[in-house]
Design an enzyme around this catalytic site. Structure first.
Site, PDB file in Angstrom:
ATOM      1  N   ASP A  21       0.835  -1.200   0.000  1.00 49.53           N
ATOM      2  CA  ASP A  21       0.000   0.000   0.000  1.00 49.53           C
ATOM      3  C   ASP A  21       0.873   1.254   0.000  1.00 49.53           C
ATOM      4  OD1 ASP A  21      -2.315   1.462   0.029  1.00 49.53           O
ATOM      5  OD2 ASP A  21      -2.738   1.184   2.150  1.00 49.53           O
ATOM      6  N   GLY A  24      -0.011   5.419  -4.421  1.00 50.08           N
ATOM      7  CA  GLY A  24      -0.623   6.701  -4.785  1.00 50.08           C
ATOM      8  C   GLY A  24      -0.022   7.854  -3.995  1.00 50.08           C
ATOM      9  N   ARG A  25       0.141   7.628  -2.682  1.00 48.16           N
ATOM     10  CA  ARG A  25       0.707   8.704  -1.839  1.00 48.16           C
ATOM     11  C   ARG A  25       2.160   8.988  -2.199  1.00 48.16           C
ATOM     12  NH1 ARG A  25      -0.861   5.936   3.457  1.00 48.16           N
ATOM     13  NH2 ARG A  25      -1.472   4.333   1.987  1.00 48.16           N
ATOM     14  N   SER A  66      -6.905  -6.071  -5.752  1.00 48.92           N
ATOM     15  CA  SER A  66      -8.066  -6.598  -5.040  1.00 48.92           C
ATOM     16  C   SER A  66      -9.288  -6.541  -5.949  1.00 48.92           C
ATOM     17  CB  SER A  66      -8.260  -5.754  -3.776  1.00 48.92           C
ATOM     18  OG  SER A  66      -9.556  -5.264  -3.701  1.00 48.92           O
ATOM     19  N   ASN A  69     -10.575  -3.256  -6.425  1.00 46.18           N
ATOM     20  CA  ASN A  69      -9.800  -2.278  -7.201  1.00 46.18           C
ATOM     21  C   ASN A  69     -10.382  -2.035  -8.600  1.00 46.18           C
ATOM     22  OD1 ASN A  69      -6.560  -3.295  -5.831  1.00 46.18           O
ATOM     23  ND2 ASN A  69      -7.955  -1.681  -5.147  1.00 46.18           N
ATOM     24  N   LEU A 193      -6.841  -5.510   7.065  1.00 45.33           N
ATOM     25  CA  LEU A 193      -6.553  -6.667   6.204  1.00 45.33           C
ATOM     26  C   LEU A 193      -7.113  -6.519   4.792  1.00 45.33           C
ATOM     27  CD1 LEU A 193      -7.047  -9.700   8.625  1.00 45.33           C
ATOM     28  CD2 LEU A 193      -4.925  -8.617   7.904  1.00 45.33           C
ATOM     29  N   GLU A 205       1.172 -13.429  12.236  1.00 44.53           N
ATOM     30  CA  GLU A 205       1.695 -12.266  12.964  1.00 44.53           C
ATOM     31  C   GLU A 205       1.566 -11.077  12.012  1.00 44.53           C
ATOM     32  OE1 GLU A 205       2.613 -12.351  16.085  1.00 44.53           O
ATOM     33  OE2 GLU A 205       2.363 -14.521  16.216  1.00 44.53           O
TER      34      GLU A 205
HETATM   35  C1  FPP Z   1      -1.899   0.158  -3.327  1.00 41.93           C
HETATM   36  O1  FPP Z   1      -1.457   1.475  -3.384  1.00 41.93           O
HETATM   37  C2  FPP Z   1      -1.340  -0.642  -4.417  1.00 41.93           C
HETATM   38  C3  FPP Z   1      -2.084  -1.242  -5.390  1.00 41.93           C
HETATM   39  C4  FPP Z   1      -3.534  -1.144  -5.459  1.00 41.93           C
HETATM   40  C5  FPP Z   1      -1.492  -2.011  -6.486  1.00 41.93           C
HETATM   41  C6  FPP Z   1      -0.228  -2.816  -6.234  1.00 41.93           C
HETATM   42  C7  FPP Z   1       0.509  -2.861  -7.508  1.00 41.93           C
HETATM   43  C8  FPP Z   1       1.839  -2.746  -7.670  1.00 41.93           C
HETATM   44  C9  FPP Z   1       2.785  -2.724  -6.553  1.00 41.93           C
HETATM   45  C10 FPP Z   1       2.379  -2.555  -9.043  1.00 41.93           C
HETATM   46  C11 FPP Z   1       2.832  -3.667  -9.866  1.00 41.93           C
HETATM   47  C12 FPP Z   1       2.783  -5.040  -9.331  1.00 41.93           C
HETATM   48  C13 FPP Z   1       3.368  -6.098  -9.963  1.00 41.93           C
HETATM   49  C14 FPP Z   1       3.159  -7.459  -9.410  1.00 41.93           C
HETATM   50  C15 FPP Z   1       4.206  -5.964 -11.156  1.00 41.93           C
HETATM   51  P1  FPP Z   1      -2.543   2.625  -3.479  1.00 41.93           P
HETATM   52  O2  FPP Z   1      -2.678   2.987  -4.898  1.00 41.93           O
HETATM   53  O3  FPP Z   1      -3.796   2.219  -2.805  1.00 41.93           O
HETATM   54  O4  FPP Z   1      -1.818   3.764  -2.677  1.00 41.93           O
HETATM   55  P2  FPP Z   1      -2.464   4.908  -1.796  1.00 41.93           P
HETATM   56  O5  FPP Z   1      -3.122   4.237  -0.617  1.00 41.93           O
HETATM   57  O6  FPP Z   1      -1.294   5.723  -1.387  1.00 41.93           O
HETATM   58  O7  FPP Z   1      -3.428   5.638  -2.676  1.00 41.93           O
END
Ligand code: FPP
Length: 246
Positions: A21, A24-25, A66, A69, A193, A205
């Site tokens: 996570d 975006g930030r 998810s 998403n 979660l 854990e």
């Molecule tokens: C959450 O950050 C992250 C995701 C929804 C996507 C995870 C994807 C990757 C790490 C990129 C590529 C993955 C692979 C396997 C090549 P967020 O966008 O919710 O961040 P925020 O909470 O700061 O807005």
């Protein structure tokens, strides 16, 4: 995956799951579009897979997308799908083969593009002999949906054991088994979660860090593992009884 040093066996068999996570930030803090955060997040995936293999972790499950998403803006969803596609068709898979890493994708496949499903199947096929570590990417994954799908397949009112139900859940997510999570890491400062591996995390854990996912790397993984080693795992038992199963 260029590091050819012999892997540590310290964490052999350990299942580490990560809620990645903060992409975006991370981007916003730099005045960049959110998708730049996801691109940087893909680099963190590469670093973390390498670090996990070098730490001797048995299974690494990464929450990449998810089922909720899908509600993000279309352009962001498209970029994420493109990143998964590039990862599964890119040099990472060749390196995984060289390093004995098996790659698998869990989650629904019926809403993914045929090209992505093909890339998933090719990566799984190419890496199937890997025994050093299993990397599972969770894409279009929802633990609740997996539980519901398994429940829908239960017929009759007969007694159903946990193992039988877990098998149904594995089938519902294209997984070949349902490994219990030992350590769940969530980056980005939130402490929840988010519908990830709810069944498998029964005795996990939990390690929460404020580090944003694109900044995550080997040192952060080591810190989480050190935290894990300080925990006393009891699995619902008293300390003395738990010592014999830990
Ligand atoms: C959450 O950050 C992250 C995701 C929804 C996507 C995870 C994807 C990757 C790490 C990129 C590529 C993955 C692979 C396997 C090549 P967020 O966008 O919710 O961040 P925020 O909470 O700061 O807005």
């Amino acid at each position: 995956m260029t590091d050819r040093t012999p892997p540590s066996t310290r964490f052999g068999g350990l299942h580490v799951a990560v809620i990645m996570d903060g992409n975006g930030r991370w981007a916003r803090a730099r005045g960049l579009p959110r998708v730049a955060g996801h691109r940087a997040g893909a680099e963190a995936v590469r670093r973390t897979v390498e670090a996990a293999a070098n730490q001797g972790i048995g299974t690494l499950t990464l929450f990449a997308f998810s089922s909720d998403n899908w509600l993000r803006p279309r352009a962001e969803v498209d970029t994420l799908m493109q990143l998964f596609y590039e990862y599964l068709l890119g040099p990472e898979i060749g390196r995984a083969v060289e390093n004995g890493i098996r790659v698998a994708v869990i989650g629904r496949r019926d809403r993914l593009s045929p090209a992505l499903v093909e890339a998933i199947e090719a990566a799984e096929q190419a890496t199937r002999a890997g025994r050093r570590m299993l990397v599972r990417l969770a894409v279009d994954y929802s633990a609740r949906d997996a539980i519901l799908a398994a429940a829908a397949r239960v017929n009759g009112g007969g007694k159903l054991g946990r193992e039988q139900f877990a098998r149904l859940m594995a089938e519902a997510t294209h997984a070949d088994s349902l490994p219990e999570v030992d350590l769940l890491i969530r980056t980005g400062g939130e402490q929840r979660l988010s519908d990830f591996l709810l069944w498998e995390c029964a005795y996990a854990e939990l390690h929460f860090t404020r580090t944003l996912w694109p900044d995550f790397g080997a040192a952060h993984l080591e810190e989480a593992l050190a935290d894990y080693q300080r925990r006393e795992r009891r699995f619902g038992r008293v300390p003395e009884a738990a010592a014999s199963i830990a």
